[in-house]
Design an enzyme around this catalytic site. Structure first.
Site, mmCIF file in Angstrom:
data_model
loop_
_atom_site.group_PDB
_atom_site.id
_atom_site.type_symbol
_atom_site.label_atom_id
_atom_site.label_comp_id
_atom_site.label_asym_id
_atom_site.label_seq_id
_atom_site.Cartn_x
_atom_site.Cartn_y
_atom_site.Cartn_z
ATOM 1 N N ALA A 1 1.095 -1.036 0.112
ATOM 2 C CA ALA A 1 0.377 0.106 -0.090
ATOM 3 C C ALA A 1 0.736 1.118 -0.103
ATOM 4 C CB ALA A 1 -0.948 0.021 1.396
ATOM 5 N N GLY A 2 0.317 2.414 -0.677
ATOM 6 C CA GLY A 2 0.885 3.482 -0.814
ATOM 7 C C GLY A 2 1.502 3.990 -2.247
ATOM 8 N N ASP B 1 -0.115 2.439 -4.981
ATOM 9 C CA ASP B 1 -0.696 2.746 -6.370
ATOM 10 C C ASP B 1 -2.567 3.411 -5.052
ATOM 11 O OD1 ASP B 1 -2.959 3.477 -7.899
ATOM 12 O OD2 ASP B 1 -2.878 0.951 -8.651
ATOM 13 N N THR C 1 -3.116 3.886 1.008
ATOM 14 C CA THR C 1 -4.085 3.602 2.000
ATOM 15 C C THR C 1 -5.690 4.557 1.653
ATOM 16 O OG1 THR C 1 -2.951 3.124 3.829
ATOM 17 C CG2 THR C 1 -4.989 4.229 4.143
ATOM 18 N N ASN D 1 8.111 9.373 3.974
ATOM 19 C CA ASN D 1 7.243 9.736 3.478
ATOM 20 C C ASN D 1 6.545 10.441 4.466
ATOM 21 O OD1 ASN D 1 4.087 8.812 3.836
ATOM 22 N ND2 ASN D 1 5.754 7.095 3.530
ATOM 23 N N ARG D 2 5.816 11.541 4.410
ATOM 24 C CA ARG D 2 4.435 12.293 5.657
ATOM 25 C C ARG D 2 4.011 12.445 4.565
ATOM 26 N NH1 ARG D 2 8.332 16.044 6.601
ATOM 27 N NH2 ARG D 2 8.732 18.135 4.924
ATOM 28 N N PHE E 1 -1.864 10.230 3.698
ATOM 29 C CA PHE E 1 -3.175 9.400 2.889
ATOM 30 C C PHE E 1 -3.977 10.144 2.416
ATOM 31 C CE2 PHE E 1 -4.788 6.809 7.721
ATOM 32 C CZ PHE E 1 -3.243 5.496 7.166
ATOM 33 N N ASN F 1 -6.368 -1.091 1.457
ATOM 34 C CA ASN F 1 -6.031 -0.361 2.583
ATOM 35 C C ASN F 1 -6.892 0.230 2.616
ATOM 36 O OD1 ASN F 1 -4.282 0.852 4.323
ATOM 37 N ND2 ASN F 1 -2.882 -0.861 4.314
ATOM 38 N N SER G 1 0.371 3.674 10.897
ATOM 39 C CA SER G 1 0.847 5.299 9.528
ATOM 40 C C SER G 1 1.483 6.231 10.541
ATOM 41 C CB SER G 1 0.174 5.675 8.907
ATOM 42 O OG SER G 1 0.899 6.850 7.650
ATOM 43 N N ASN H 1 2.100 9.182 9.687
ATOM 44 C CA ASN H 1 1.414 10.555 9.360
ATOM 45 C C ASN H 1 -0.022 11.481 9.717
ATOM 46 O OD1 ASN H 1 4.324 11.176 8.403
ATOM 47 N ND2 ASN H 1 3.462 9.439 6.893
ATOM 48 N N THR H 2 -0.407 10.533 10.219
ATOM 49 C CA THR H 2 -2.068 11.142 11.044
ATOM 50 C C THR H 2 -2.013 10.953 12.132
ATOM 51 O OG1 THR H 2 -2.873 9.809 8.655
ATOM 52 C CG2 THR H 2 -4.411 9.951 10.701
ATOM 53 N N LYS I 1 -2.325 -3.840 10.154
ATOM 54 C CA LYS I 1 -0.895 -3.771 9.148
ATOM 55 C C LYS I 1 -0.573 -2.817 10.662
ATOM 56 C CE LYS I 1 2.174 -1.212 6.045
ATOM 57 N NZ LYS I 1 1.723 -0.823 4.256
ATOM 58 N N ASN J 1 4.588 -1.460 8.943
ATOM 59 C CA ASN J 1 4.568 -0.201 8.274
ATOM 60 C C ASN J 1 5.931 0.526 8.345
ATOM 61 O OD1 ASN J 1 3.682 2.294 7.119
ATOM 62 N ND2 ASN J 1 1.152 1.418 8.406
ATOM 63 N N THR J 2 5.433 1.686 8.000
ATOM 64 C CA THR J 2 6.919 1.954 8.165
ATOM 65 C C THR J 2 7.776 2.693 10.163
ATOM 66 O OG1 THR J 2 5.951 4.529 8.260
ATOM 67 C CG2 THR J 2 6.485 4.198 5.833
ATOM 68 N N THR K 1 9.107 0.286 -1.377
ATOM 69 C CA THR K 1 10.479 1.759 -1.781
ATOM 70 C C THR K 1 11.669 1.198 -2.631
ATOM 71 O OG1 THR K 1 10.193 2.545 0.910
ATOM 72 C CG2 THR K 1 12.387 3.027 -0.104
#
Length: 339
Positions: free
Chosen positions: A65-66, A68, A89, A114-115, A118, A143, A179, A181-182, A213, A242-243, A319
């Site tokens: 995920a991420g 597409d 996501t 990355n940040r 979503f 996802n 994630s 980033n949220t 995940k 995840n990251t 990546t």
């Protein structure tokens, strides 16, 4: 050829711009005139097929995920030899994500920070695209994550809304609570919070297999506790990982890393921890019917084989696609077939 193109052209472009250009090419490769031609030279050997989640995966190696987010490149990615594509996501409410710039290469580490936040067109738009893809034959997972405008206390209803739209059109559904980033999202990984969320989403998903995940930054005991809970709830499996928010051991100049700022780190530096988490999960859930999708730091066929030997059912990458080019899946599949 691709390494030269990356060094001379792509590495000079803004990473997000380069991604959009790459996705445009992938979409063309998935078009009706070209896809059969591309597939003729990238099709995984039949010996690589994996039966999991009630589906036949042509290869154990898929796209994480991420890559597409909006299900626009599924046919092209399938033509390039990936065994499955995990879109998203996706959030119930369309959103632009975080302010740009929000994607940064760490070339010496073969990594990315990355940040993105979503950024996606929403579950309704993704559902329309998935409905058109059902006739295409590609294995697709969806996802789902929390919409940014929705308070964490109302996250369950938000996830359920996405699940109801996407589960009937997906081969599996993945709940992203990991994630970085949220705001507040990773707090949902606490077992006491995660259990009712997963129960509700599982009910909404119906017969579609449900996975969760998780982050690589969880302590070992929490990884084991989430795994035990997933087994107890009858989930189909776990996606790990995840990251990471960690920055230890990077070869990239510290000033460059600091300038990139906050966000999730992915790529080669995640390899060791991702493998550790895989082993923790499989120790807590030894039943091979419990699907474990291993992702994080995978670059080569040897990496995929190492994950499969450690108990992974399937694997994913993202990546290294940026560093190895469009025939990355073909390289991995051919390497696996030789072994």
């Amino acid at each position: 050829m691709y390494p030269l193109l990356f060094r001379t052209v792509l590495s000079r472009l803004d990473p997000e711009t380069a991604h959009h250009l790459g996705m445009a090419v992938i979409r063309v490769l998935g078009s009706a005139p070209l896809a059969p031609i591309v597939r003729a030279v990238t099709r995984p050997d039949p010996s690589l097929a994996v039966e999991a989640l009630g589906v036949r995966f042509p290869s154990p190696f898929g796209v994480a995920a991420g890559f597409d987010k909006n299900a626009v490149g599924v046919r092209g990615l399938d033509a390039l030899g990936f065994g499955h594509v995990e879109i998203g996501t996706v959030t119930a409410i369309p959103q632009d994500g975080n302010p740009k710039p929000r994607l940064f290469r760490l070339v010496p580490d073969r990594a990315v920070i990355n940040r993105m936040g979503f950024n996606n067109r929403g579950a309704e738009a993704a559902a329309r695209r998935l409905a058109r893809l059902r006739r295409g034959g590609a294995v697709v997972g969806a996802n789902i994550g929390k919409s940014r405008v929705v308070d964490v206390d109302d996250a369950t209803a938000d996830y359920v809304a996405s699940a109801r739209m996407l589960a009937p059109l997906s081969d599996y559904l993945a709940v992203n609570v990991s994630s970085p980033n949220t705001p507040g999202l990773r707090g949902l990984q606490a077992v006491e919070t995660l259990r009712p969320l997963l129960e509700a989403v599982k009910a909404a998903a119906g017969s579609t297999p449900l996975l969760v995940k998780i982050a690589p930054d969880l302590p070992d005991d929490e990884v084991s506790a989430i795994t035990a809970m997933a087994v107890d709830l009858g989930l189909a499996g776990i996606i790990a990982t995840n990251t990471t928010i960690g920055r230890d051991g990077l070869a990239t100049d510290p000033a460059t890393v600091e300038a990139a700022g906050a966000g999730g780190l992915s790529g080669a530096p995640l390899k060791a921890r991702s493998l550790e988490v895989l082993r923790l999960i499989r120790a807590a859930a030894p039943d091979p019917g419990f699907c474990v999708i291993s992702v994080g730091g995978i670059e080569t066929a040897d990496d995929v084989r190492e994950r499969l030997d450690a108990g992974a059912t399937l694997t994913q990458g993202y990546t290294a696609f940026l560093y190895r080019g469009p025939f990355w899946a073909r390289q991995i599949n051919r390497g696996l077939a030789r072994r």
